[in-house]
Design an enzyme around this catalytic site. Structure first.
Site, mmCIF file in Angstrom:
data_model
loop_
_atom_site.group_PDB
_atom_site.id
_atom_site.type_symbol
_atom_site.label_atom_id
_atom_site.label_comp_id
_atom_site.label_asym_id
_atom_site.label_seq_id
_atom_site.Cartn_x
_atom_site.Cartn_y
_atom_site.Cartn_z
ATOM 1 N N HIS A 55 8.197 -44.510 -10.586
ATOM 2 C CA HIS A 55 9.466 -44.336 -9.871
ATOM 3 C C HIS A 55 9.415 -43.053 -9.058
ATOM 4 O O HIS A 55 8.436 -42.316 -9.116
ATOM 5 C CB HIS A 55 10.671 -44.388 -10.823
ATOM 6 C CG HIS A 55 10.771 -43.301 -11.847
ATOM 7 N ND1 HIS A 55 9.843 -43.117 -12.852
ATOM 8 C CD2 HIS A 55 11.710 -42.335 -12.049
ATOM 9 C CE1 HIS A 55 10.218 -42.098 -13.615
ATOM 10 N NE2 HIS A 55 11.345 -41.601 -13.143
ATOM 11 N N HIS A 170 7.774 -38.995 -21.203
ATOM 12 C CA HIS A 170 8.274 -37.728 -21.768
ATOM 13 C C HIS A 170 8.182 -37.691 -23.288
ATOM 14 O O HIS A 170 8.281 -38.725 -23.950
ATOM 15 C CB HIS A 170 9.746 -37.514 -21.394
ATOM 16 C CG HIS A 170 9.987 -37.294 -19.934
ATOM 17 N ND1 HIS A 170 10.032 -36.047 -19.359
ATOM 18 C CD2 HIS A 170 10.196 -38.176 -18.927
ATOM 19 C CE1 HIS A 170 10.260 -36.161 -18.061
ATOM 20 N NE2 HIS A 170 10.362 -37.453 -17.766
HETATM 21 FE FE FE Z 1 10.896 -38.226 -15.851
HETATM 22 ZN ZN ZN Z 2 12.697 -40.092 -14.138
#
Ligand code: FE
Ligand code: ZN
Length: 254
Positions: A55, A170
């Site tokens: 993204h 993450h």
């Molecule tokens: Fe991110």
């Molecule tokens: Zn993001």
């Protein structure tokens, strides 16, 4: 057989380099930190031939231009990556096939965190790179999409084989765990997992990647339909239960 090299970068991002030894091709999944990614590739002796973006967010595509300038890599990603100033050489959408040497990945549209967010599924390796769509015990914030869209996206990920290994962008797992137990307090599998997560983090070990089977058993966003009673939403649609879990997480103070 694909080789996967995972490393930490920025404050809580993961970088992933995937390498096909037979062809020598190497892709970086997203470009959170160009310098660190180039350093890690050099240490491995791998030349980056491809950038696969999930993204457009800066901590996922912000290093595209620098890595392309340094390596000549081909950028593959959703059209929205143009927003970061380095348009993909190849724009991909749901169902497209992407090659890294002899390895094939299939693109899934998992929009919601951003409208054009995609995942890369390598079925032959039982592996998927999911960016910020799904996290260990969490999911991406809905910056652009609707809860219904995100729910549909998560269902596509949940429909993959249980043995799929998920690589997310993450290390948010420990704070996700604090929230998860508030909406799914009776889940024994979740409690056991939280203990494992705390032990891993205490020794600074990653909780990523994760297994889809365990995510389905413990992730409150995937389990939203099973939590309707607890959420006070008996009779609601599945996506509405998901929306409620997402809303509670957005205001949760761990
Ligand atoms: Fe991110
Ligand atoms: Zn993001």
């Amino acid at each position: 057989m694909l080789q996967i090299h995972q490393f930490r970068c920025l404050s809580d991002n993961y970088g992933f380099l995937i390498h096909d030894p037979s062809s020598g091709a190497t892709a970086t999944i997203d470009t959170p930190d160009a310098d660190e990614i180039l350093r890690q590739a050099a240490a491995k002796g791998w030349r980056i031939t491809d950038i696969w973006n999930t993204h457009w967010h800066p901590d996922h595509a912000g290093g595209n231009a620098a890595i392309k300038a340094a390596t000549g890599a081909t950028v593959t990603g959703p059209a929205e990556v143009e927003r970061i100033g380095q348009a993909p050489d190849r724009i991909v959408t749901e169902g497209d096939e992407v090659q890294l040497g002899g390895v094939n990945a299939r693109v899934l549209d998992v929009g919601g965190h951003t409208l054009g967010h995609i995942a890369y599924v390598i079925s032959t390796e039982n592996t998927a790179f999911v960016g910020d769509a799904l996290f260990a015990l969490g999911c991406g914030r809905l910056f652009e999409g609707t809860p219904q869209q995100m729910w549909d996206s998560l269902q596509k990920l949940a429909a993959m084989p249980d043995a799929t290994t998920l690589y997310c962008g993450h290390e948010y797992t420990q704070s996700n765990a604090l929230f998860a137990v508030t909406v799914d307090p009776e889940n024994a599998a979740l409690k056991a997992r939280v203990a494992q997560i705390d032990a891993l983090r205490a020794s600074n070990e990653p909780t990523v990647p994760m297994q889809l089977s365990l995510e389905k058993a413990t992730n409150p966003f995937l389990r939203a339909p099973m939590l309707k009673e607890t959420l006070g939403l008996a009779g609601a649609a599945d996506w509405e239960a998901f929306a409620e879990v997402r809303k509670r997480k957005d205001t949760f103070k761990g």
